[in-house]
Write a protein that holds these residues in place. Sequence first.
Motif, PDB file in Angstrom:
ATOM      1  N   LEU A  64       0.796  -1.218   0.000  1.00  0.00           N
ATOM      2  CA  LEU A  64       0.000   0.000   0.000  1.00  0.00           C
ATOM      3  C   LEU A  64       0.838   1.281   0.000  1.00  0.00           C
ATOM      4  CD1 LEU A  64      -2.712  -1.072   2.593  1.00  0.00           C
ATOM      5  CD2 LEU A  64      -2.983  -0.885   0.110  1.00  0.00           C
ATOM      6  N   GLN A  65       2.130   1.150  -0.230  1.00  0.00           N
ATOM      7  CA  GLN A  65       3.041   2.289  -0.083  1.00  0.00           C
ATOM      8  C   GLN A  65       2.647   3.493  -0.935  1.00  0.00           C
ATOM      9  OE1 GLN A  65       7.124   1.276   0.156  1.00  0.00           O
ATOM     10  NE2 GLN A  65       7.825   3.346  -0.195  1.00  0.00           N
ATOM     11  N   LYS A  66       2.414   3.327  -2.210  1.00  0.00           N
ATOM     12  CA  LYS A  66       2.118   4.478  -3.070  1.00  0.00           C
ATOM     13  C   LYS A  66       0.784   5.131  -2.701  1.00  0.00           C
ATOM     14  CE  LYS A  66       3.144   7.420  -6.174  1.00  0.00           C
ATOM     15  NZ  LYS A  66       4.145   8.449  -5.862  1.00  0.00           N
ATOM     16  N   PRO A  67      -0.307   4.371  -2.536  1.00  0.00           N
ATOM     17  CA  PRO A  67      -1.552   5.022  -2.116  1.00  0.00           C
ATOM     18  C   PRO A  67      -1.430   5.700  -0.753  1.00  0.00           C
ATOM     19  CG  PRO A  67      -1.989   2.766  -2.836  1.00  0.00           C
ATOM     20  CD  PRO A  67      -0.507   2.958  -2.821  1.00  0.00           C
ATOM     21  N   ARG A  68      -0.666   5.106   0.148  1.00  0.00           N
ATOM     22  CA  ARG A  68      -0.475   5.711   1.464  1.00  0.00           C
ATOM     23  C   ARG A  68       0.315   7.017   1.349  1.00  0.00           C
ATOM     24  NH1 ARG A  68       2.657   3.561   4.678  1.00  0.00           N
ATOM     25  NH2 ARG A  68       1.826   4.529   6.531  1.00  0.00           N
ATOM     26  N   GLU A  69       1.285   7.030   0.457  1.00  0.00           N
ATOM     27  CA  GLU A  69       2.071   8.257   0.262  1.00  0.00           C
ATOM     28  C   GLU A  69       1.172   9.392  -0.231  1.00  0.00           C
ATOM     29  OE1 GLU A  69       5.994   9.951  -2.103  1.00  0.00           O
ATOM     30  OE2 GLU A  69       5.180   8.009  -2.661  1.00  0.00           O
ATOM     31  N   ILE A  70       0.316   9.081  -1.184  1.00  0.00           N
ATOM     32  CA  ILE A  70      -0.609  10.088  -1.702  1.00  0.00           C
ATOM     33  C   ILE A  70      -1.516  10.579  -0.576  1.00  0.00           C
ATOM     34  CG2 ILE A  70      -2.574  10.473  -3.248  1.00  0.00           C
ATOM     35  CD1 ILE A  70      -1.116   8.429  -5.167  1.00  0.00           C
ATOM     36  N   SER A  71      -2.031   9.652   0.192  1.00  0.00           N
ATOM     37  CA  SER A  71      -2.915  10.006   1.305  1.00  0.00           C
ATOM     38  C   SER A  71      -2.192  10.869   2.341  1.00  0.00           C
ATOM     39  CB  SER A  71      -3.450   8.731   1.964  1.00  0.00           C
ATOM     40  OG  SER A  71      -4.222   9.039   3.096  1.00  0.00           O
ATOM     41  N   MET A  72      -0.977  10.463   2.705  1.00  0.00           N
ATOM     42  CA  MET A  72      -0.224  11.176   3.749  1.00  0.00           C
ATOM     43  C   MET A  72       0.185  12.581   3.331  1.00  0.00           C
ATOM     44  SD  MET A  72       0.270   9.676   6.680  1.00  0.00           S
ATOM     45  CE  MET A  72       1.783  10.352   7.305  1.00  0.00           C
ATOM     46  N   THR A  73       0.261  12.818   2.041  1.00  0.00           N
ATOM     47  CA  THR A  73       0.692  14.137   1.571  1.00  0.00           C
ATOM     48  C   THR A  73      -0.484  14.966   1.056  1.00  0.00           C
ATOM     49  OG1 THR A  73       1.267  13.187  -0.587  1.00  0.00           O
ATOM     50  CG2 THR A  73       3.040  13.368   1.044  1.00  0.00           C
ATOM     51  N   THR A  74      -1.705  14.535   1.396  1.00  0.00           N
ATOM     52  CA  THR A  74      -2.911  15.237   0.972  1.00  0.00           C
ATOM     53  C   THR A  74      -3.684  15.716   2.203  1.00  0.00           C
ATOM     54  OG1 THR A  74      -3.081  13.804  -0.973  1.00  0.00           O
ATOM     55  CG2 THR A  74      -5.054  15.017  -0.353  1.00  0.00           C
ATOM     56  N   THR A 110      -9.452   5.409  10.137  1.00  0.00           N
ATOM     57  CA  THR A 110      -9.331   6.781   9.663  1.00  0.00           C
ATOM     58  C   THR A 110      -8.413   6.848   8.446  1.00  0.00           C
ATOM     59  OG1 THR A 110      -9.657   7.588  11.916  1.00  0.00           O
ATOM     60  CG2 THR A 110      -8.717   9.137  10.353  1.00  0.00           C
ATOM     61  N   ALA A 111      -7.313   6.113   8.490  1.00  0.00           N
ATOM     62  CA  ALA A 111      -6.367   6.109   7.370  1.00  0.00           C
ATOM     63  C   ALA A 111      -7.033   5.537   6.116  1.00  0.00           C
ATOM     64  CB  ALA A 111      -5.124   5.300   7.734  1.00  0.00           C
ATOM     65  N   LEU A 112      -7.764   4.453   6.278  1.00  0.00           N
ATOM     66  CA  LEU A 112      -8.437   3.843   5.133  1.00  0.00           C
ATOM     67  C   LEU A 112      -9.492   4.782   4.561  1.00  0.00           C
ATOM     68  CD1 LEU A 112      -8.904   1.472   3.242  1.00  0.00           C
ATOM     69  CD2 LEU A 112     -10.432   0.493   4.961  1.00  0.00           C
ATOM     70  N   SER A 113     -10.235   5.440   5.420  1.00  0.00           N
ATOM     71  CA  SER A 113     -11.253   6.388   4.981  1.00  0.00           C
ATOM     72  C   SER A 113     -10.615   7.520   4.166  1.00  0.00           C
ATOM     73  CB  SER A 113     -11.988   6.943   6.192  1.00  0.00           C
ATOM     74  OG  SER A 113     -12.906   7.923   5.802  1.00  0.00           O
ATOM     75  N   HIS A 114      -9.512   8.052   4.658  1.00  0.00           N
ATOM     76  CA  HIS A 114      -8.832   9.140   3.944  1.00  0.00           C
ATOM     77  C   HIS A 114      -8.245   8.638   2.630  1.00  0.00           C
ATOM     78  CE1 HIS A 114      -5.787  12.279   3.122  1.00  0.00           C
ATOM     79  NE2 HIS A 114      -6.738  13.057   3.597  1.00  0.00           N
ATOM     80  N   LEU A 115      -7.711   7.438   2.649  1.00  0.00           N
ATOM     81  CA  LEU A 115      -7.155   6.839   1.433  1.00  0.00           C
ATOM     82  C   LEU A 115      -8.239   6.709   0.350  1.00  0.00           C
ATOM     83  CD1 LEU A 115      -4.570   5.445   0.285  1.00  0.00           C
ATOM     84  CD2 LEU A 115      -5.504   3.324   1.174  1.00  0.00           C
ATOM     85  N   LEU A 116      -9.414   6.253   0.755  1.00  0.00           N
ATOM     86  CA  LEU A 116     -10.518   6.109  -0.192  1.00  0.00           C
ATOM     87  C   LEU A 116     -11.009   7.471  -0.699  1.00  0.00           C
ATOM     88  CD1 LEU A 116     -12.492   3.209   1.516  1.00  0.00           C
ATOM     89  CD2 LEU A 116     -11.061   3.083  -0.549  1.00  0.00           C
ATOM     90  N   GLU A 117     -11.013   8.472   0.187  1.00  0.00           N
ATOM     91  CA  GLU A 117     -11.385   9.821  -0.232  1.00  0.00           C
ATOM     92  C   GLU A 117     -10.414  10.330  -1.304  1.00  0.00           C
ATOM     93  OE1 GLU A 117     -11.629  12.510   3.084  1.00  0.00           O
ATOM     94  OE2 GLU A 117     -13.038  11.205   4.142  1.00  0.00           O
ATOM     95  N   CYS A 118      -9.139  10.089  -1.092  1.00  0.00           N
ATOM     96  CA  CYS A 118      -8.122  10.516  -2.059  1.00  0.00           C
ATOM     97  C   CYS A 118      -8.325   9.808  -3.396  1.00  0.00           C
ATOM     98  CB  CYS A 118      -6.714  10.247  -1.537  1.00  0.00           C
ATOM     99  SG  CYS A 118      -6.223  11.312  -0.181  1.00  0.00           S
ATOM    100  N   ARG A 119      -8.595   8.537  -3.330  1.00  0.00           N
ATOM    101  CA  ARG A 119      -8.794   7.749  -4.549  1.00  0.00           C
ATOM    102  C   ARG A 119     -10.028   8.219  -5.305  1.00  0.00           C
ATOM    103  NH1 ARG A 119     -10.583   1.692  -4.417  1.00  0.00           N
ATOM    104  NH2 ARG A 119     -12.567   2.753  -4.594  1.00  0.00           N
ATOM    105  N   ASN A 120     -11.103   8.502  -4.570  1.00  0.00           N
ATOM    106  CA  ASN A 120     -12.350   8.920  -5.206  1.00  0.00           C
ATOM    107  C   ASN A 120     -12.286  10.342  -5.739  1.00  0.00           C
ATOM    108  OD1 ASN A 120     -13.497   6.423  -4.726  1.00  0.00           O
ATOM    109  ND2 ASN A 120     -14.399   7.051  -2.783  1.00  0.00           N
ATOM    110  N   ALA A 121     -11.344  11.131  -5.234  1.00  0.00           N
ATOM    111  CA  ALA A 121     -11.206  12.518  -5.671  1.00  0.00           C
ATOM    112  C   ALA A 121     -10.532  12.633  -7.032  1.00  0.00           C
ATOM    113  CB  ALA A 121     -10.424  13.322  -4.636  1.00  0.00           C
ATOM    114  N   LYS A 122      -9.941  11.554  -7.496  1.00  0.00           N
ATOM    115  CA  LYS A 122      -9.226  11.580  -8.779  1.00  0.00           C
ATOM    116  C   LYS A 122     -10.159  11.802  -9.941  1.00  0.00           C
ATOM    117  CE  LYS A 122      -5.100   8.952  -7.843  1.00  0.00           C
ATOM    118  NZ  LYS A 122      -4.312   7.804  -8.205  1.00  0.00           N
TER     119      LYS A 122
END
Length: 122
Positions: A64-74, A110-122
Amino acid sequence: MVDENASKKEIDAMTETVELSIFYANKGESEKVWELDRIFHKQLYAACKSRPLQSILSLLHNYLQKPREISMTTGDRASVSAIEHQNIVKAIAEKDGDKADRVAREHVTTALSHLLECRNAK
């Protein structure tokens, strides 16, 4: 498990990593927080003293490294994550397994929720 197995040295190292994460999050340096996040998770997994668990968690973390990186920097995820890590370490230091489990689960949710928000925002 980690609350029972973590040494004072390991707890101190995790505490230092979390404090640095909060420092850099407050400065808006999410890339540095992301780097410290990876270190924190490695420290946490090692403190479990369970090679099978450490192996499984490390595999998942790497996957999950790349999606987590996007999430952590958003957004404010870097700051929120650093505070969540602080709560986890505090529970571990207090040897409160139930609390450590609860705050860790909240962190993952919380991390998963934010990760999904980032993914859906694309």
